[in-house]
Design a protein around this motif. Structure first.
Motif, PDB file in Angstrom:
ATOM      1  N   PHE A  86     -15.421 -21.722  -0.133  1.00 40.91           N
ATOM      2  CA  PHE A  86     -16.238 -20.535   0.106  1.00 40.91           C
ATOM      3  C   PHE A  86     -15.398 -19.283   0.217  1.00 40.91           C
ATOM      4  O   PHE A  86     -14.185 -19.323   0.412  1.00 40.91           O
ATOM      5  CB  PHE A  86     -17.136 -20.701   1.343  1.00 40.91           C
ATOM      6  N   ARG A  87     -16.094 -18.162   0.087  1.00 41.87           N
ATOM      7  CA  ARG A  87     -15.534 -16.830   0.307  1.00 41.87           C
ATOM      8  C   ARG A  87     -16.526 -16.080   1.188  1.00 41.87           C
ATOM      9  O   ARG A  87     -17.740 -16.239   1.060  1.00 41.87           O
ATOM     10  CB  ARG A  87     -15.352 -16.046  -1.000  1.00 41.87           C
ATOM     11  N   THR A  88     -15.998 -15.249   2.077  1.00 43.54           N
ATOM     12  CA  THR A  88     -16.843 -14.423   2.927  1.00 43.54           C
ATOM     13  C   THR A  88     -16.006 -13.279   3.473  1.00 43.54           C
ATOM     14  O   THR A  88     -14.798 -13.218   3.249  1.00 43.54           O
ATOM     15  CB  THR A  88     -17.479 -15.248   4.073  1.00 43.54           C
ATOM     16  N   THR A  89     -16.652 -12.397   4.202  1.00 41.14           N
ATOM     17  CA  THR A  89     -15.978 -11.287   4.865  1.00 41.14           C
ATOM     18  C   THR A  89     -16.445 -11.250   6.316  1.00 41.14           C
ATOM     19  O   THR A  89     -17.621 -11.487   6.594  1.00 41.14           O
ATOM     20  CB  THR A  89     -16.318  -9.949   4.163  1.00 41.14           C
ATOM     21  N   VAL A  90     -15.518 -10.982   7.230  1.00 38.59           N
ATOM     22  CA  VAL A  90     -15.831 -10.798   8.647  1.00 38.59           C
ATOM     23  C   VAL A  90     -15.099  -9.545   9.114  1.00 38.59           C
ATOM     24  O   VAL A  90     -13.867  -9.477   9.004  1.00 38.59           O
ATOM     25  CB  VAL A  90     -15.420 -12.017   9.497  1.00 38.59           C
ATOM     26  N   ASN A  91     -15.867  -8.578   9.587  1.00 43.74           N
ATOM     27  CA  ASN A  91     -15.294  -7.319  10.077  1.00 43.74           C
ATOM     28  C   ASN A  91     -14.276  -6.723   9.103  1.00 43.74           C
ATOM     29  O   ASN A  91     -13.192  -6.294   9.490  1.00 43.74           O
ATOM     30  CB  ASN A  91     -14.660  -7.508  11.457  1.00 43.74           C
ATOM     31  N   GLY A  92     -14.633  -6.741   7.820  1.00 47.29           N
ATOM     32  CA  GLY A  92     -13.792  -6.138   6.789  1.00 47.29           C
ATOM     33  C   GLY A  92     -12.664  -7.008   6.278  1.00 47.29           C
ATOM     34  O   GLY A  92     -11.958  -6.616   5.358  1.00 47.29           O
ATOM     35  N   LYS A  93     -12.461  -8.191   6.859  1.00 51.35           N
ATOM     36  CA  LYS A  93     -11.396  -9.098   6.422  1.00 51.35           C
ATOM     37  C   LYS A  93     -11.978 -10.140   5.464  1.00 51.35           C
ATOM     38  O   LYS A  93     -12.916 -10.858   5.812  1.00 51.35           O
ATOM     39  CB  LYS A  93     -10.764  -9.843   7.599  1.00 51.35           C
ATOM     40  N   GLU A  94     -11.398 -10.222   4.260  1.00 49.58           N
ATOM     41  CA  GLU A  94     -11.836 -11.240   3.307  1.00 49.58           C
ATOM     42  C   GLU A  94     -11.260 -12.590   3.709  1.00 49.58           C
ATOM     43  O   GLU A  94     -10.076 -12.691   4.057  1.00 49.58           O
ATOM     44  CB  GLU A  94     -11.377 -10.903   1.890  1.00 49.58           C
ATOM     45  N   ILE A  95     -12.100 -13.599   3.673  1.00 51.65           N
ATOM     46  CA  ILE A  95     -11.714 -14.951   4.069  1.00 51.65           C
ATOM     47  C   ILE A  95     -11.927 -15.899   2.893  1.00 51.65           C
ATOM     48  O   ILE A  95     -12.976 -15.857   2.246  1.00 51.65           O
ATOM     49  CB  ILE A  95     -12.545 -15.424   5.277  1.00 51.65           C
ATOM     50  N   HIS A  96     -10.936 -16.748   2.639  1.00 52.11           N
ATOM     51  CA  HIS A  96     -11.059 -17.865   1.708  1.00 52.11           C
ATOM     52  C   HIS A  96     -11.079 -19.116   2.574  1.00 52.11           C
ATOM     53  O   HIS A  96     -10.263 -19.238   3.491  1.00 52.11           O
ATOM     54  CB  HIS A  96      -9.867 -17.946   0.773  1.00 52.11           C
ATOM     55  N   SER A 120      -4.552 -13.583   9.477  1.00 51.43           N
ATOM     56  CA  SER A 120      -5.195 -12.410  10.086  1.00 51.43           C
ATOM     57  C   SER A 120      -6.711 -12.569  10.087  1.00 51.43           C
ATOM     58  O   SER A 120      -7.386 -12.139  11.020  1.00 51.43           O
ATOM     59  CB  SER A 120      -4.792 -11.125   9.361  1.00 51.43           C
ATOM     60  N   ALA A 121      -7.254 -13.213   9.068  1.00 50.14           N
ATOM     61  CA  ALA A 121      -8.692 -13.457   9.013  1.00 50.14           C
ATOM     62  C   ALA A 121      -9.107 -14.506  10.036  1.00 50.14           C
ATOM     63  O   ALA A 121     -10.189 -14.428  10.614  1.00 50.14           O
ATOM     64  CB  ALA A 121      -9.102 -13.887   7.603  1.00 50.14           C
ATOM     65  N   VAL A 122      -8.227 -15.472  10.276  1.00 46.60           N
ATOM     66  CA  VAL A 122      -8.512 -16.496  11.293  1.00 46.60           C
ATOM     67  C   VAL A 122      -8.662 -15.830  12.657  1.00 46.60           C
ATOM     68  O   VAL A 122      -9.593 -16.132  13.411  1.00 46.60           O
ATOM     69  CB  VAL A 122      -7.413 -17.581  11.329  1.00 46.60           C
ATOM     70  N   ARG A 123      -7.765 -14.909  12.972  1.00 47.30           N
ATOM     71  CA  ARG A 123      -7.854 -14.202  14.258  1.00 47.30           C
ATOM     72  C   ARG A 123      -9.144 -13.384  14.345  1.00 47.30           C
ATOM     73  O   ARG A 123      -9.832 -13.399  15.365  1.00 47.30           O
ATOM     74  CB  ARG A 123      -6.630 -13.310  14.458  1.00 47.30           C
ATOM     75  N   LEU A 125     -11.931 -13.849  12.669  1.00 52.11           N
ATOM     76  CA  LEU A 125     -13.049 -14.793  12.743  1.00 52.11           C
ATOM     77  C   LEU A 125     -13.152 -15.381  14.145  1.00 52.11           C
ATOM     78  O   LEU A 125     -14.240 -15.460  14.713  1.00 52.11           O
ATOM     79  CB  LEU A 125     -12.873 -15.896  11.705  1.00 52.11           C
ATOM     80  N   GLY A 126     -12.037 -15.788  14.717  1.00 52.14           N
ATOM     81  CA  GLY A 126     -12.046 -16.379  16.053  1.00 52.14           C
ATOM     82  C   GLY A 126     -12.619 -15.442  17.094  1.00 52.14           C
ATOM     83  O   GLY A 126     -13.433 -15.844  17.930  1.00 52.14           O
ATOM     84  N   GLN A 127     -12.221 -14.187  17.038  1.00 50.26           N
ATOM     85  CA  GLN A 127     -12.740 -13.203  17.995  1.00 50.26           C
ATOM     86  C   GLN A 127     -14.235 -12.996  17.801  1.00 50.26           C
ATOM     87  O   GLN A 127     -14.999 -12.984  18.769  1.00 50.26           O
ATOM     88  CB  GLN A 127     -11.995 -11.880  17.842  1.00 50.26           C
ATOM     89  N   ALA A 128     -14.679 -12.843  16.557  1.00 54.33           N
ATOM     90  CA  ALA A 128     -16.098 -12.607  16.281  1.00 54.33           C
ATOM     91  C   ALA A 128     -16.947 -13.812  16.690  1.00 54.33           C
ATOM     92  O   ALA A 128     -18.025 -13.659  17.279  1.00 54.33           O
ATOM     93  CB  ALA A 128     -16.304 -12.282  14.799  1.00 54.33           C
ATOM     94  N   VAL A 129     -16.461 -15.015  16.404  1.00 52.81           N
ATOM     95  CA  VAL A 129     -17.213 -16.223  16.767  1.00 52.81           C
ATOM     96  C   VAL A 129     -17.266 -16.373  18.284  1.00 52.81           C
ATOM     97  O   VAL A 129     -18.329 -16.680  18.839  1.00 52.81           O
ATOM     98  CB  VAL A 129     -16.609 -17.472  16.091  1.00 52.81           C
ATOM     99  N   HIS A 130     -16.146 -16.153  18.959  1.00 55.39           N
ATOM    100  CA  HIS A 130     -16.155 -16.271  20.425  1.00 55.39           C
ATOM    101  C   HIS A 130     -17.156 -15.293  21.042  1.00 55.39           C
ATOM    102  O   HIS A 130     -17.938 -15.669  21.923  1.00 55.39           O
ATOM    103  CB  HIS A 130     -14.760 -16.041  21.001  1.00 55.39           C
ATOM    104  N   GLU A 131     -17.148 -14.051  20.582  1.00 51.32           N
ATOM    105  CA  GLU A 131     -18.108 -13.066  21.094  1.00 51.32           C
ATOM    106  C   GLU A 131     -19.542 -13.520  20.837  1.00 51.32           C
ATOM    107  O   GLU A 131     -20.421 -13.377  21.690  1.00 51.32           O
ATOM    108  CB  GLU A 131     -17.846 -11.702  20.458  1.00 51.32           C
ATOM    109  N   GLY A 132     -19.795 -14.089  19.657  1.00 49.20           N
ATOM    110  CA  GLY A 132     -21.135 -14.586  19.342  1.00 49.20           C
ATOM    111  C   GLY A 132     -21.541 -15.760  20.197  1.00 49.20           C
ATOM    112  O   GLY A 132     -22.699 -15.868  20.627  1.00 49.20           O
ATOM    113  N   LEU A 133     -20.604 -16.671  20.470  1.00 56.83           N
ATOM    114  CA  LEU A 133     -20.899 -17.831  21.318  1.00 56.83           C
ATOM    115  C   LEU A 133     -21.188 -17.399  22.750  1.00 56.83           C
ATOM    116  O   LEU A 133     -22.097 -17.941  23.397  1.00 56.83           O
ATOM    117  CB  LEU A 133     -19.735 -18.824  21.281  1.00 56.83           C
ATOM    118  N   VAL A 134     -20.435 -16.432  23.250  1.00 61.86           N
ATOM    119  CA  VAL A 134     -20.688 -15.907  24.601  1.00 61.86           C
ATOM    120  C   VAL A 134     -22.058 -15.241  24.643  1.00 61.86           C
ATOM    121  O   VAL A 134     -22.863 -15.495  25.549  1.00 61.86           O
ATOM    122  CB  VAL A 134     -19.581 -14.921  25.034  1.00 61.86           C
TER     123      VAL A 134
END
Length: 142
Positions: A86-96, A120-123, A125-134
């Motif tokens: 897959f490909r996606t973007t999170v907060n402007g960071k492209e992720i493969h 850098s995308a892992v970081r 993504l991790g921050q965005a997912v953690h905020e969403g889980l909280v």
């Protein structure tokens, strides 16, 4: 050839259909994430995570797949498996990334591993997912 459950999974993710996803997971499904050392365990937690991911990803799309067999992490048994690229973007960071799906004897997803790059995308993504889980009440606030 892609496993039929992988094809249904792909459609459910692309359509943001959590009800369809629920039917594809075993009750004790494990999801190994690139942003958490221990797996997310059980259908309710994995579905909650998917709810967060579907709200977090921008322009998510699958771009390929591979089918075969692989050993699971939980018990080392060999299972039918598919890899979805897959490909996606999170907060402007492209992720493969890849989703590695392992199926049980009833063709449900029993184990799920996600790998993404670059670091850098892992970081991000991790921050965005953690905020969403909280925000969803699935994990306690720090």
């Amino acid at each position: 050839m892609t496993h039929p459950t992988a094809a249904r999974f792909r459609t459910a993710v692309e359509q943001g259909d959590l009800d369809a996803l629920e039917k594809l997971f075993t009750p004790d499904v494990r999801l190994y994430s690139p942003v958490k050392f221990t797996p997310f365990e059980g259908r309710p937690m994995v579905l909650g995570l998917f709810g967060v991911l579907l709200r977090t990803f921008e322009d998510f799309r699958y771009v390929g797949s591979y089918a075969g067999r692989a050993h699971t992490s939980a018990d080392g048994s060999e299972a039918e498996s598919d890899v979805l690229l897959f490909r996606t973007t999170v907060n402007g960071k492209e992720i493969h990334g890849i989703d590695l799906l392992h199926f049980d004897e009833d063709s449900r997803i029993k184990e799920f591993t996600v790998m993404v790059r670059p670091q850098s995308a892992v970081r991000t993504l991790g921050q965005a997912v953690h905020e969403g889980l909280v925000a969803a009440g699935l994990v306690p606030a720090p």
